[in-house]
Write a protein that holds these residues in place. Sequence first.
Motif, PDB file in Angstrom:
ATOM      1  N   LEU A  35     -37.217  -8.979 -24.901  1.00 37.57           N
ATOM      2  CA  LEU A  35     -38.427  -9.769 -25.127  1.00 37.57           C
ATOM      3  C   LEU A  35     -38.884  -9.541 -26.559  1.00 37.57           C
ATOM      4  O   LEU A  35     -39.114  -8.402 -26.964  1.00 37.57           O
ATOM      5  N   VAL A  36     -39.021 -10.611 -27.319  1.00 38.48           N
ATOM      6  CA  VAL A  36     -39.430 -10.516 -28.716  1.00 38.48           C
ATOM      7  C   VAL A  36     -40.869 -10.984 -28.829  1.00 38.48           C
ATOM      8  O   VAL A  36     -41.218 -12.073 -28.354  1.00 38.48           O
ATOM      9  N   GLY A  37     -41.703 -10.146 -29.434  1.00 38.85           N
ATOM     10  CA  GLY A  37     -43.111 -10.502 -29.598  1.00 38.85           C
ATOM     11  C   GLY A  37     -43.949  -9.280 -29.903  1.00 38.85           C
ATOM     12  O   GLY A  37     -43.422  -8.234 -30.283  1.00 38.85           O
ATOM     13  N   GLN A  38     -45.247  -9.406 -29.700  1.00 39.55           N
ATOM     14  CA  GLN A  38     -46.161  -8.316 -29.983  1.00 39.55           C
ATOM     15  C   GLN A  38     -46.041  -7.264 -28.877  1.00 39.55           C
ATOM     16  O   GLN A  38     -46.472  -7.471 -27.743  1.00 39.55           O
ATOM     17  N   GLU A  39     -45.432  -6.146 -29.250  1.00 40.11           N
ATOM     18  CA  GLU A  39     -45.076  -5.108 -28.278  1.00 40.11           C
ATOM     19  C   GLU A  39     -46.269  -4.651 -27.434  1.00 40.11           C
ATOM     20  O   GLU A  39     -46.160  -4.516 -26.216  1.00 40.11           O
ATOM     21  N   LYS A  40     -47.382  -4.431 -28.045  1.00 39.37           N
ATOM     22  CA  LYS A  40     -48.564  -3.949 -27.323  1.00 39.37           C
ATOM     23  C   LYS A  40     -48.982  -4.941 -26.236  1.00 39.37           C
ATOM     24  O   LYS A  40     -49.296  -4.552 -25.112  1.00 39.37           O
ATOM     25  N   ILE A  42     -47.069  -7.300 -24.800  1.00 38.28           N
ATOM     26  CA  ILE A  42     -46.010  -7.406 -23.793  1.00 38.28           C
ATOM     27  C   ILE A  42     -46.101  -6.247 -22.810  1.00 38.28           C
ATOM     28  O   ILE A  42     -45.999  -6.439 -21.594  1.00 38.28           O
ATOM     29  N   LYS A  43     -46.328  -5.039 -23.334  1.00 40.56           N
ATOM     30  CA  LYS A  43     -46.393  -3.852 -22.478  1.00 40.56           C
ATOM     31  C   LYS A  43     -47.533  -3.917 -21.469  1.00 40.56           C
ATOM     32  O   LYS A  43     -47.478  -3.269 -20.436  1.00 40.56           O
ATOM     33  N   GLU A  44     -48.567  -4.703 -21.747  1.00 34.55           N
ATOM     34  CA  GLU A  44     -49.676  -4.856 -20.802  1.00 34.55           C
ATOM     35  C   GLU A  44     -49.198  -5.439 -19.471  1.00 34.55           C
ATOM     36  O   GLU A  44     -49.796  -5.179 -18.429  1.00 34.55           O
ATOM     37  N   PHE A  45     -48.133  -6.220 -19.504  1.00 33.39           N
ATOM     38  CA  PHE A  45     -47.652  -6.925 -18.316  1.00 33.39           C
ATOM     39  C   PHE A  45     -46.328  -6.390 -17.783  1.00 33.39           C
ATOM     40  O   PHE A  45     -45.886  -6.802 -16.713  1.00 33.39           O
ATOM     41  N   LEU A  46     -45.707  -5.497 -18.518  1.00 30.56           N
ATOM     42  CA  LEU A  46     -44.399  -4.972 -18.125  1.00 30.56           C
ATOM     43  C   LEU A  46     -44.589  -3.627 -17.432  1.00 30.56           C
ATOM     44  O   LEU A  46     -45.064  -2.673 -18.039  1.00 30.56           O
ATOM     45  N   PRO A  47     -44.224  -3.524 -16.149  1.00 31.17           N
ATOM     46  CA  PRO A  47     -44.410  -2.254 -15.432  1.00 31.17           C
ATOM     47  C   PRO A  47     -43.593  -1.134 -16.060  1.00 31.17           C
ATOM     48  O   PRO A  47     -42.514  -1.366 -16.608  1.00 31.17           O
ATOM     49  N   ALA A  58     -42.435  -7.988 -32.874  1.00 31.15           N
ATOM     50  CA  ALA A  58     -42.645  -8.983 -33.932  1.00 31.15           C
ATOM     51  C   ALA A  58     -44.150  -9.037 -34.158  1.00 31.15           C
ATOM     52  O   ALA A  58     -44.907  -9.327 -33.221  1.00 31.15           O
ATOM     53  N   GLY A  59     -44.582  -8.746 -35.348  1.00 34.78           N
ATOM     54  CA  GLY A  59     -46.001  -8.597 -35.620  1.00 34.78           C
ATOM     55  C   GLY A  59     -46.804  -9.873 -35.733  1.00 34.78           C
ATOM     56  O   GLY A  59     -48.025  -9.842 -35.623  1.00 34.78           O
ATOM     57  N   GLU A  60     -46.150 -11.011 -35.951  1.00 34.85           N
ATOM     58  CA  GLU A  60     -46.886 -12.258 -36.157  1.00 34.85           C
ATOM     59  C   GLU A  60     -46.590 -13.255 -35.039  1.00 34.85           C
ATOM     60  O   GLU A  60     -45.524 -13.238 -34.431  1.00 34.85           O
ATOM     61  N   VAL A  61     -47.559 -14.124 -34.797  1.00 32.96           N
ATOM     62  CA  VAL A  61     -47.417 -15.170 -33.785  1.00 32.96           C
ATOM     63  C   VAL A  61     -47.675 -16.510 -34.455  1.00 32.96           C
ATOM     64  O   VAL A  61     -48.602 -16.651 -35.254  1.00 32.96           O
ATOM     65  N   ILE A  62     -46.870 -17.492 -34.112  1.00 31.47           N
ATOM     66  CA  ILE A  62     -47.067 -18.854 -34.616  1.00 31.47           C
ATOM     67  C   ILE A  62     -47.835 -19.628 -33.548  1.00 31.47           C
ATOM     68  O   ILE A  62     -47.394 -19.721 -32.407  1.00 31.47           O
ATOM     69  N   SER A  63     -48.982 -20.161 -33.928  1.00 36.01           N
ATOM     70  CA  SER A  63     -49.784 -20.908 -32.959  1.00 36.01           C
ATOM     71  C   SER A  63     -49.255 -22.339 -32.825  1.00 36.01           C
ATOM     72  O   SER A  63     -48.503 -22.831 -33.668  1.00 36.01           O
ATOM     73  N   SER A  64     -49.667 -22.994 -31.770  1.00 39.72           N
ATOM     74  CA  SER A  64     -49.205 -24.362 -31.520  1.00 39.72           C
ATOM     75  C   SER A  64     -49.791 -25.362 -32.515  1.00 39.72           C
ATOM     76  O   SER A  64     -49.319 -26.494 -32.600  1.00 39.72           O
TER      77      SER A  64
END
Length: 81
Positions: A35-40, A42-47, A58-64
């Motif tokens: 899973l590529v994205g903001q680790e913090k 993602i970890k909120e939802f990953l048991p 990946a530190g940045e997010v591209i908005s729609s």
Amino acid sequence: MRIVLDAMGGDFAPLEPVKGAILAIKEHPDLEIVLVGQEKRIKEFLPEGTERIYIKNAGEVISSHELPSVALKSKRDSSIG
């Protein structure tokens, strides 16, 4: 087989991509998912102890609302990049 998934794309991200990854590894014992994205976030939802699911930060997010061509050039540390 290893699949790399943009966990920050789509509606309700990263919750829905994480749920999909968990379901996929349960159904396919030879599958690994990155899973590529903001680790913090993602970890909120990953048991804890989820095997065969890895996170690539990946530190940045591209908005729609951003133009893809401009966003990819300016946000090199995005999950889609």
